[in-house]
Design an enzyme around this catalytic site. Structure first.
Site, PDB file in Angstrom:
ATOM      1  N   HIS A  51     -22.297  -6.141 -37.979  1.00 29.60           N
ATOM      2  CA  HIS A  51     -22.008  -7.046 -37.151  1.00 29.60           C
ATOM      3  C   HIS A  51     -21.031  -6.520 -35.749  1.00 29.60           C
ATOM      4  CE1 HIS A  51     -20.802 -10.777 -34.815  1.00 29.60           C
ATOM      5  NE2 HIS A  51     -20.627 -11.491 -35.975  1.00 29.60           N
ATOM      6  N   ASN A 101     -20.396 -10.804 -30.431  1.00 32.50           N
ATOM      7  CA  ASN A 101     -19.655 -12.019 -30.377  1.00 32.50           C
ATOM      8  C   ASN A 101     -18.153 -11.972 -30.494  1.00 32.50           C
ATOM      9  OD1 ASN A 101     -22.355 -13.129 -30.416  1.00 32.50           O
ATOM     10  ND2 ASN A 101     -21.983 -13.525 -32.520  1.00 32.50           N
ATOM     11  N   TYR A 129     -15.988  -9.872 -31.962  1.00 37.09           N
ATOM     12  CA  TYR A 129     -15.443  -9.320 -33.062  1.00 37.09           C
ATOM     13  C   TYR A 129     -15.141  -7.825 -32.937  1.00 37.09           C
ATOM     14  CZ  TYR A 129     -16.233 -14.170 -34.098  1.00 37.09           C
ATOM     15  OH  TYR A 129     -16.402 -15.555 -34.319  1.00 37.09           O
ATOM     16  N   ASN A 176     -15.237 -15.767 -27.542  1.00 38.29           N
ATOM     17  CA  ASN A 176     -13.998 -15.107 -27.905  1.00 38.29           C
ATOM     18  C   ASN A 176     -13.411 -14.151 -26.619  1.00 38.29           C
ATOM     19  OD1 ASN A 176     -13.860 -16.035 -30.386  1.00 38.29           O
ATOM     20  ND2 ASN A 176     -15.289 -14.712 -31.235  1.00 38.29           N
TER      21      ASN A 176
HETATM   22  C1  PHB Z   1     -18.120 -18.662 -35.708  1.00 41.44           C
HETATM   23  O1  PHB Z   1     -17.491 -18.746 -36.845  1.00 41.44           O
HETATM   24  O2  PHB Z   1     -17.855 -19.430 -34.779  1.00 41.44           O
HETATM   25  C2  PHB Z   1     -18.732 -17.518 -35.426  1.00 41.44           C
HETATM   26  C3  PHB Z   1     -18.763 -16.360 -36.378  1.00 41.44           C
HETATM   27  C4  PHB Z   1     -19.423 -15.310 -36.206  1.00 41.44           C
HETATM   28  C5  PHB Z   1     -20.097 -15.030 -35.214  1.00 41.44           C
HETATM   29  C6  PHB Z   1     -20.112 -16.091 -34.167  1.00 41.44           C
HETATM   30  C7  PHB Z   1     -19.360 -17.220 -34.458  1.00 41.44           C
HETATM   31  O3  PHB Z   1     -20.755 -13.929 -34.897  1.00 41.44           O
END
Ligand code: PHB
Length: 359
Positions: A175, A178, A180, A235
């Site tokens: 991952h 998004n 992270y 985010n």
């Molecule tokens: C979320 O929990 O909102 C979430 C988690 C992982 C992602 C995107 C959103 O990649």
């Protein structure tokens, strides 16, 4: 015959019955200690007709957590819990990969061991609030990782990959999307480092490449996919030149001969307006399979495959509400509507109680 969503395909070593992938979806329903429980087994088993299931994002260590009730992939009990999931999916003829996750700064001390500060490339507090067991709380200023800590982060990915293989997964997905941890390194709004891990594209991609190499060394390149989201502002993410950055990333990833590149083609979660981006151009930089994601329906999915833009298409919300989405698309049956109030947390309701088509 022209290829479509129902054509089989091979992603690395994974032979898929069709090209409809269940996207990774956070559902916050794991048991104590981040252990998958029987309701999670039922949920994934119900969706085994997807060509490939990608699990919900799954923390690789205690420091990788950022939301309540996430399953983990770093303890023996978690491996045993996931084994029940993979066995159930395989018994139904499905394939399942685990998404390896470190949230970086998108966390809160109350979710971390001994109230630790979240870690990040740089000590920059994201705008917004964390979902904690005590409700929404403002994000805190994270601690910038020190150079000496990077080998430990890579080692956590390696350990988690070994755990995923021991749990019977067909593959793993790194991952890097998004907002992270790995994405926080890639995009400049969250990475102000002045060492070898900040500045140039090469430096900002360095941790991602180190992690990818280490995961590939353990799992084999044909079992590893990777997810990016070049313009997703969710985010509190931004970058001044995402097209050049992510074309660099796609080019650099070619050295690993990955099973696929999974691309979130825009913004999620109402995180704001996504910058313009040419995903067709990005796709041309990556030599292996391309997985497209974001608000595709049947027609757009088939069109993306027919045009050669995508090899597979990942569906999120439609798979939440339709465990038999593949059959519904195949027969042009009506879809169940998803209830967003039950997306995150809770029990069976809105999780394992969406009806299948009846004969
Ligand atoms: C979320 O929990 O909102 C979430 C988690 C992982 C992602 C995107 C959103 O990649």
């Amino acid at each position: 015959m022209a290829l479509d969503l129902f054509s089989p395909v091979k992603l690395g070593s994974m032979s898929l019955n069709n090209r409809m992938v269940m996207a990774p979806l956070t559902r916050n329903r794991a048991g104590e200690g981040g252990v998958p429980q029987s309701v999670n087994v039922t949920y994934y088993e119900q969706r085994a007709s997807a060509g490939l299931i990608i699990t919900e994002a799954t923390p690789i260590s205690a420091m990788a957590h950022g939301y309540p009730a996430l399953p983990g992939i770093y303890t023996d009990a978690q491996v045993a819990g996931w084994k029940k999931v993979t066995d159930a999916v395989h018994a139904k003829g499905g394939k399942i990969a685990l998404q390896l996750w470190h949230v970086g700064r998108i966390s809160h001390p109350s979710l971390l061991p001994s109230g630790a500060l979240p870690v990040a490339p740089s000590a920059i507090k994201p705008a917004g609030q964390a979902f904690t067991y005590q409700g929404l709380q403002d994000y805190v200023t994270p601690r910038a990782l020190e150079l000496a800590e990077f080998p430990d982060i890579v080692a956590d990915y390696v350990h988690a990959t070994k755990c995923a293989l021991a749990a019977g997964f067909d593959g793993v997905e790194i991952h890097a999307a998004n907002g992270y941890l790995l994405d926080q390194f890639l995009r400049e709004g969250s990475n102000k480092r002045t060492d070898n891990y900040g500045g140039s594209f090469e430096n900002r991609a360095r941790l991602l490449m180190e992690v990818t190499k280490a995961v590939v060394d353990v799992a084999g390149s044909d079992k590893v996919g990777l997810r990016i989201s070049p313009v997703n502002p969710f985010n509190d993410m931004n970058d001044s030149n995402p097209q050049a950055l992510f074309e660099y990333v796609a080019d650099a990833l070619n050295q690993f001969n990955l099973a696929y590149l999974h691309v979130v083609e825009g913004g999620i979660h109402g995180g704001g307006e996504a910058a313009p981006f040419d995903f067709v151009a990005l796709r041309k930089h990556f030599k292996n399979a391309y997985m497209a994601n974001l608000a595709y329906d049947k027609a757009r999915g088939n069109a993306a495959i027919a045009s050669g833009h995508a090899d597979v298409v990942a569906y999120g919300v439609p798979f939440i509400a339709n465990p038999d989405l593949v059959e519904r698309y195949r027969t042009n049956a009506p879809l169940n509507e998803a209830d967003s109030k039950t997306f995150y947390g809770g029990s069976e309701k809105g999780y394992t109680d969406y009806p299948f088509l009846t004969a």
